[in-house]
Design a protein around this motif. Structure first.
Motif, mmCIF file in Angstrom:
data_model
loop_
_atom_site.group_PDB
_atom_site.id
_atom_site.type_symbol
_atom_site.label_atom_id
_atom_site.label_comp_id
_atom_site.label_asym_id
_atom_site.label_seq_id
_atom_site.Cartn_x
_atom_site.Cartn_y
_atom_site.Cartn_z
ATOM 1 N N VAL A 147 1.476 2.688 16.905
ATOM 2 C CA VAL A 147 0.442 3.164 15.994
ATOM 3 C C VAL A 147 0.876 2.922 14.552
ATOM 4 O O VAL A 147 1.964 3.315 14.151
ATOM 5 C CB VAL A 147 0.171 4.669 16.204
ATOM 6 C CG1 VAL A 147 -0.897 5.162 15.236
ATOM 7 C CG2 VAL A 147 -0.235 4.949 17.648
ATOM 8 N N THR A 148 0.005 2.271 13.794
ATOM 9 C CA THR A 148 0.232 2.064 12.365
ATOM 10 C C THR A 148 -0.788 2.889 11.606
ATOM 11 O O THR A 148 -1.988 2.793 11.863
ATOM 12 C CB THR A 148 0.069 0.576 11.992
ATOM 13 O OG1 THR A 148 1.001 -0.199 12.744
ATOM 14 C CG2 THR A 148 0.292 0.355 10.506
ATOM 15 N N MET A 149 -0.288 3.692 10.682
ATOM 16 C CA MET A 149 -1.161 4.442 9.788
ATOM 17 C C MET A 149 -1.190 3.650 8.482
ATOM 18 O O MET A 149 -0.162 3.503 7.812
ATOM 19 C CB MET A 149 -0.629 5.850 9.566
ATOM 20 C CG MET A 149 -0.451 6.640 10.864
ATOM 21 S SD MET A 149 -1.963 6.857 11.803
ATOM 22 C CE MET A 149 -2.536 8.381 11.094
ATOM 23 N N CYS A 150 -2.345 3.097 8.159
ATOM 24 C CA CYS A 150 -2.478 2.190 7.021
ATOM 25 C C CYS A 150 -3.109 2.918 5.837
ATOM 26 O O CYS A 150 -4.282 3.297 5.880
ATOM 27 C CB CYS A 150 -3.336 0.987 7.434
ATOM 28 S SG CYS A 150 -3.503 -0.245 6.137
ATOM 29 N N ALA A 151 -2.330 3.106 4.806
ATOM 30 C CA ALA A 151 -2.797 3.743 3.576
ATOM 31 C C ALA A 151 -3.280 2.663 2.612
ATOM 32 O O ALA A 151 -2.571 1.693 2.365
ATOM 33 C CB ALA A 151 -1.665 4.540 2.948
ATOM 34 N N PHE A 152 -4.461 2.836 2.093
ATOM 35 C CA PHE A 152 -4.995 1.866 1.140
ATOM 36 C C PHE A 152 -4.368 2.037 -0.238
ATOM 37 O O PHE A 152 -4.134 1.067 -0.935
ATOM 38 C CB PHE A 152 -6.524 2.004 1.052
ATOM 39 C CG PHE A 152 -7.165 0.981 0.158
ATOM 40 C CD1 PHE A 152 -7.222 -0.350 0.547
ATOM 41 C CD2 PHE A 152 -7.697 1.337 -1.064
ATOM 42 C CE1 PHE A 152 -7.803 -1.310 -0.276
ATOM 43 C CE2 PHE A 152 -8.281 0.391 -1.891
ATOM 44 C CZ PHE A 152 -8.335 -0.932 -1.488
ATOM 45 N N ASP A 153 -4.054 3.295 -0.600
ATOM 46 C CA ASP A 153 -3.502 3.544 -1.936
ATOM 47 C C ASP A 153 -2.171 4.284 -1.857
ATOM 48 O O ASP A 153 -1.779 4.778 -0.805
ATOM 49 C CB ASP A 153 -4.509 4.301 -2.809
ATOM 50 C CG ASP A 153 -4.909 5.636 -2.206
ATOM 51 O OD1 ASP A 153 -4.119 6.242 -1.451
ATOM 52 O OD2 ASP A 153 -6.027 6.096 -2.496
ATOM 53 N N ASN A 154 -1.491 4.353 -2.981
ATOM 54 C CA ASN A 154 -0.164 4.967 -3.020
ATOM 55 C C ASN A 154 -0.203 6.471 -2.740
ATOM 56 O O ASN A 154 0.700 7.013 -2.103
ATOM 57 C CB ASN A 154 0.520 4.693 -4.363
ATOM 58 C CG ASN A 154 1.987 5.082 -4.314
ATOM 59 O OD1 ASN A 154 2.723 4.660 -3.429
ATOM 60 N ND2 ASN A 154 2.398 5.917 -5.241
ATOM 61 N N ALA A 155 -1.232 7.157 -3.199
ATOM 62 C CA ALA A 155 -1.329 8.605 -2.977
ATOM 63 C C ALA A 155 -1.388 8.912 -1.474
ATOM 64 O O ALA A 155 -0.700 9.818 -0.984
ATOM 65 C CB ALA A 155 -2.559 9.169 -3.682
ATOM 66 N N THR A 156 -2.179 8.138 -0.734
ATOM 67 C CA THR A 156 -2.273 8.334 0.717
ATOM 68 C C THR A 156 -0.958 7.960 1.381
ATOM 69 O O THR A 156 -0.493 8.650 2.297
ATOM 70 C CB THR A 156 -3.442 7.509 1.297
ATOM 71 O OG1 THR A 156 -4.648 7.866 0.605
ATOM 72 C CG2 THR A 156 -3.610 7.755 2.786
ATOM 73 N N PHE A 157 -0.345 6.887 0.922
ATOM 74 C CA PHE A 157 0.961 6.475 1.467
ATOM 75 C C PHE A 157 1.989 7.598 1.313
ATOM 76 O O PHE A 157 2.749 7.878 2.248
ATOM 77 C CB PHE A 157 1.430 5.190 0.775
ATOM 78 C CG PHE A 157 2.718 4.643 1.307
ATOM 79 C CD1 PHE A 157 2.767 4.046 2.559
ATOM 80 C CD2 PHE A 157 3.884 4.731 0.572
ATOM 81 C CE1 PHE A 157 3.961 3.544 3.063
ATOM 82 C CE2 PHE A 157 5.082 4.235 1.067
ATOM 83 C CZ PHE A 157 5.115 3.633 2.318
ATOM 84 N N GLN A 158 1.993 8.245 0.151
ATOM 85 C CA GLN A 158 2.919 9.364 -0.085
ATOM 86 C C GLN A 158 2.643 10.521 0.883
ATOM 87 O O GLN A 158 3.574 11.111 1.434
ATOM 88 C CB GLN A 158 2.791 9.873 -1.528
ATOM 89 C CG GLN A 158 3.085 8.849 -2.590
ATOM 90 C CD GLN A 158 4.560 8.521 -2.736
ATOM 91 O OE1 GLN A 158 5.403 9.349 -2.471
ATOM 92 N NE2 GLN A 158 4.850 7.308 -3.155
ATOM 93 N N LEU A 159 1.370 10.835 1.093
ATOM 94 C CA LEU A 159 1.003 11.883 2.050
ATOM 95 C C LEU A 159 1.485 11.517 3.459
ATOM 96 O O LEU A 159 2.000 12.364 4.191
ATOM 97 C CB LEU A 159 -0.514 12.088 2.080
ATOM 98 C CG LEU A 159 -1.141 12.822 0.912
ATOM 99 C CD1 LEU A 159 -2.663 12.785 1.014
ATOM 100 C CD2 LEU A 159 -0.653 14.260 0.850
ATOM 101 N N TYR A 160 1.309 10.252 3.824
ATOM 102 C CA TYR A 160 1.705 9.788 5.149
ATOM 103 C C TYR A 160 3.230 9.887 5.328
ATOM 104 O O TYR A 160 3.712 10.257 6.391
ATOM 105 C CB TYR A 160 1.241 8.358 5.390
ATOM 106 C CG TYR A 160 -0.221 8.227 5.742
ATOM 107 C CD1 TYR A 160 -1.052 9.335 5.846
ATOM 108 C CD2 TYR A 160 -0.784 6.987 5.963
ATOM 109 C CE1 TYR A 160 -2.402 9.202 6.178
ATOM 110 C CE2 TYR A 160 -2.125 6.835 6.312
ATOM 111 C CZ TYR A 160 -2.921 7.958 6.417
ATOM 112 O OH TYR A 160 -4.233 7.816 6.755
ATOM 113 N N GLN A 161 3.972 9.558 4.272
ATOM 114 C CA GLN A 161 5.433 9.659 4.373
ATOM 115 C C GLN A 161 5.856 11.099 4.634
ATOM 116 O O GLN A 161 6.747 11.341 5.458
ATOM 117 C CB GLN A 161 6.081 9.135 3.084
ATOM 118 C CG GLN A 161 6.081 7.635 2.978
ATOM 119 C CD GLN A 161 6.818 7.144 1.753
ATOM 120 O OE1 GLN A 161 6.635 7.623 0.648
ATOM 121 N NE2 GLN A 161 7.685 6.167 1.962
#
Length: 166
Positions: A147-161
């Motif tokens: 499963v890959t969780m793909c964040a479009f922007d940096n804010a979402t990427f930070q939440l995902y981390q």
């Protein structure tokens, strides 16, 4: 296995990408529009034959011009603040994963469902997404799903981390 990336979901080479679709499945804004544009007109034609999709449910099509072999279309809830919103969002992830398994797929990429035009708070959506995926993977170990969780922007990427670290 869950991994996170920041980027364009339409460029991912996986068995299926998930489209945060609307009930008509005929294209729309955000990731939905981007997927339809990248896949080409044949995707729209196949979606017409599916006659829409209920919120929380999922349907599958071919990927056409996308690097992904398939598109799993799921309809997230329009955020209203009710507990039903969270249940429906969780169902999007679970039903998409189950549909991938039913079609013998082993890699899937998700966008941040319902967090754009549908207004679901990104932090809560990330919590629900990761909890649902982790639960499904525990209950379906034989599926061997990546499963890959793909964040479009940096804010979402930070939440995902932050969610992945939990």
């Amino acid at each position: 296995m869950i991994k996170i990336i920041q980027g364009d979901i339409t460029k991912l080479v996986v068995d299926a990408i998930v489209n945060a679709a609307n009930n008509s499945l005929l294209g729309g804004l955000g990731v939905d529009g981007a997927i339809h544009q990248a896949a080409g007109p044949d995707l729209l034609q196949e979606c017409r034959e599916l006659h829409g999709c209920e919120t929380g449910q999922a349907k599958i099509t071919r990927g056409y011009r996308l690097p992904a072999k398939h598109v799993i279309h799921t309809v997230g809830p329009v955020y209203s603040g009710s507990s039903t919103d969270s249940q429906l969002l969780r169902a999007c992830y679970l039903n998409s994963l189950s549909l991938a398994k039913q079609n013998n797929l082993h890699s899937i990429a998700f966008p941040a469902i319902s967090t754009g035009a549908y207004g679901f708070p990104a932090k809560r959506a990330a919590e629900i997404a990761f909890a649902a995926v982790k639960d499904w993977l525990k209950q379906n170990p034989s599926a061997k799903m990546e499963v890959t969780m793909c964040a479009f922007d940096n804010a979402t990427f930070q939440l995902y981390q932050k969610e992945l670290a939990k």
